[in-house]
Design a protein around this motif. Structure first.
Motif, short mmCIF file in Angstrom:
data_model
loop_
_atom_site.label_atom_id
_atom_site.label_comp_id
_atom_site.label_asym_id
_atom_site.label_seq_id
_atom_site.Cartn_x
_atom_site.Cartn_y
_atom_site.Cartn_z
N CYS A 169 0.61 -1.61 0.28
CA CYS A 169 -0.40 0.03 0.12
C CYS A 169 1.18 1.12 -0.15
O CYS A 169 0.55 2.37 -0.06
N VAL A 170 1.61 0.89 0.47
CA VAL A 170 2.68 2.59 0.54
C VAL A 170 3.42 2.48 -0.87
O VAL A 170 3.21 3.68 -1.52
N GLU A 171 4.06 1.68 -1.75
CA GLU A 171 4.18 1.96 -2.82
C GLU A 171 3.43 2.03 -3.52
O GLU A 171 3.57 2.60 -4.23
N ALA A 172 2.23 1.57 -3.52
CA ALA A 172 1.08 2.45 -4.18
C ALA A 172 0.74 3.79 -4.30
O ALA A 172 0.37 4.43 -4.92
N THR A 173 0.54 3.84 -2.47
CA THR A 173 0.60 5.82 -2.15
C THR A 173 1.79 6.42 -2.64
O THR A 173 0.97 7.03 -3.74
N LEU A 174 2.97 5.69 -3.03
CA LEU A 174 4.03 6.58 -3.11
C LEU A 174 3.58 7.13 -5.19
O LEU A 174 3.93 8.37 -5.46
N ALA A 175 2.64 5.62 -5.71
CA ALA A 175 3.21 5.56 -7.41
C ALA A 175 2.11 6.30 -7.48
O ALA A 175 2.04 7.50 -8.68
N ALA A 176 0.82 6.61 -6.76
CA ALA A 176 0.17 7.59 -7.28
C ALA A 176 0.67 8.99 -7.07
O ALA A 176 -0.12 9.80 -7.85
N TRP A 177 1.23 9.54 -5.93
CA TRP A 177 1.39 10.75 -5.29
C TRP A 177 2.36 11.29 -6.19
O TRP A 177 2.07 12.44 -6.74
N THR A 178 3.23 9.93 -7.38
CA THR A 178 4.15 11.29 -8.36
C THR A 178 3.19 11.05 -9.47
O THR A 178 4.00 11.60 -10.64
N ALA A 179 2.17 10.35 -9.81
CA ALA A 179 1.56 10.61 -11.24
C ALA A 179 0.52 10.76 -12.18
O ALA A 179 0.34 11.45 -12.59
N SER A 180 0.53 12.49 -10.55
CA SER A 180 -0.21 13.64 -11.14
C SER A 180 0.90 14.93 -10.41
O SER A 180 1.54 14.81 -9.92
N ASP A 181 -0.24 15.60 -11.22
CA ASP A 181 0.38 17.29 -11.59
C ASP A 181 0.29 17.55 -10.26
O ASP A 181 1.05 18.67 -9.87
N ARG A 182 -0.66 17.76 -10.07
CA ARG A 182 -2.04 18.39 -8.66
C ARG A 182 -2.19 17.04 -7.58
O ARG A 182 -3.35 17.01 -7.56
N PRO A 183 -1.34 16.34 -6.72
CA PRO A 183 -1.07 14.91 -6.17
C PRO A 183 -2.46 15.91 -5.00
O PRO A 183 -2.31 17.15 -3.82
N ARG A 184 -2.96 14.44 -4.52
CA ARG A 184 -3.78 14.85 -3.06
C ARG A 184 -2.61 14.76 -2.06
O ARG A 184 -1.44 14.07 -2.53
N SER A 185 -3.02 14.39 -0.59
CA SER A 185 -2.37 14.37 0.17
C SER A 185 -2.07 12.74 0.35
O SER A 185 -2.48 11.98 0.42
N LEU A 186 -0.32 12.56 1.05
CA LEU A 186 0.02 10.95 1.10
C LEU A 186 -0.88 10.78 1.93
O LEU A 186 -1.50 9.62 1.82
#
Length: 204
Positions: A169-186
């Motif tokens: 879940c942490v790895e998926a979170t980091l991948a999602a966080w870096t995938a958008s130019d306007r990310p949500r909070s970690l």
């Protein structure tokens, strides 16, 4: 005042300042040219240091880029052990991850770019998974205790499953966080990831 202690402290501060300066240089180079394309010689030339000086400060290019992480697994283990004794393993490990998440989220856009580099560079992603294996071993006894399981029982998959799911879940979170130019909070992304990964116990 002990002059030897004063001199030792000055040397330690000077070494720390050099490490910090070289780390910034490494980050600049890899963000501009890529991780694989940046060599130790490139780093030494840009930082104006010798290879021997580089290796006195860092064990590897990766450590120079992301910093030493030797204490991180122990920190997470201690945070997990400090959670209430009767807290469910999945809830306890989610709370124990907060300091790690805060480390990423407390920095600027540069940190997110470096995290994206880690996620998308095969060599760095592989090293990250190797670190996760160490985290797994350190967390297993505490998770097993919370499950009422024997951590030495290799035939019981529960502790391993909880830890593998949480780190995934942490790895998926980091991948999602870096995938958008306007990310949500970690924290928000991790809650979403761990929420979907949680499966209630099957009724008797």
């Amino acid at each position: 005042m002990n002059p030897d202690r004063t001199a030792g402290g000055a040397r330690a501060r000077a070494r720390q300042a050099m490490r910090a300066a070289v780390a910034v240089t490494v980050q600049d180079l890899v963000l501009e040219h890529g991780y694989e394309e940046t060599t130790i010689d490139d780093i030494c030339a840009a930082a104006e240091i010798s290879r021997s000086t580089f290796f006195r400060c860092f064990h590897s290019k990766e450590e120079a880029l992301f910093g030493p992480t030797a204490g991180a697994p122990e920190y997470l283990r201690d945070a997990l052990a400090a959670r209430p004794a009767d807290e469910a393993p999945w809830v306890a490990i989610r709370h124990a991850l907060n300091p790690l998440i805060d480390q990423y989220e407390g920095h600027d856009e540069r940190t997110r770019r470096l995290t994206r580099l880690m996620v998308n560079t095969p060599a760095l992603a592989a090293r990250h998974r190797e670190k996760n294996a160490r985290w797994h071993e350190l967390l297993r006894p505490e998770i097993a205790r919370r499950l009422g399981a024997d951590p030495a029982d290799a035939a019981d998959p529960r502790a391993d499953a909880v830890i593998a799911a949480a780190l995934g879940c942490v790895e998926a979170t980091l991948a999602a966080w870096t995938a958008s130019d306007r990310p949500r909070s970690l924290s928000e992304i991790l809650d979403q990831a761990m929420g979907v990964a949680f499966v209630p116990q099957r009724p008797e």
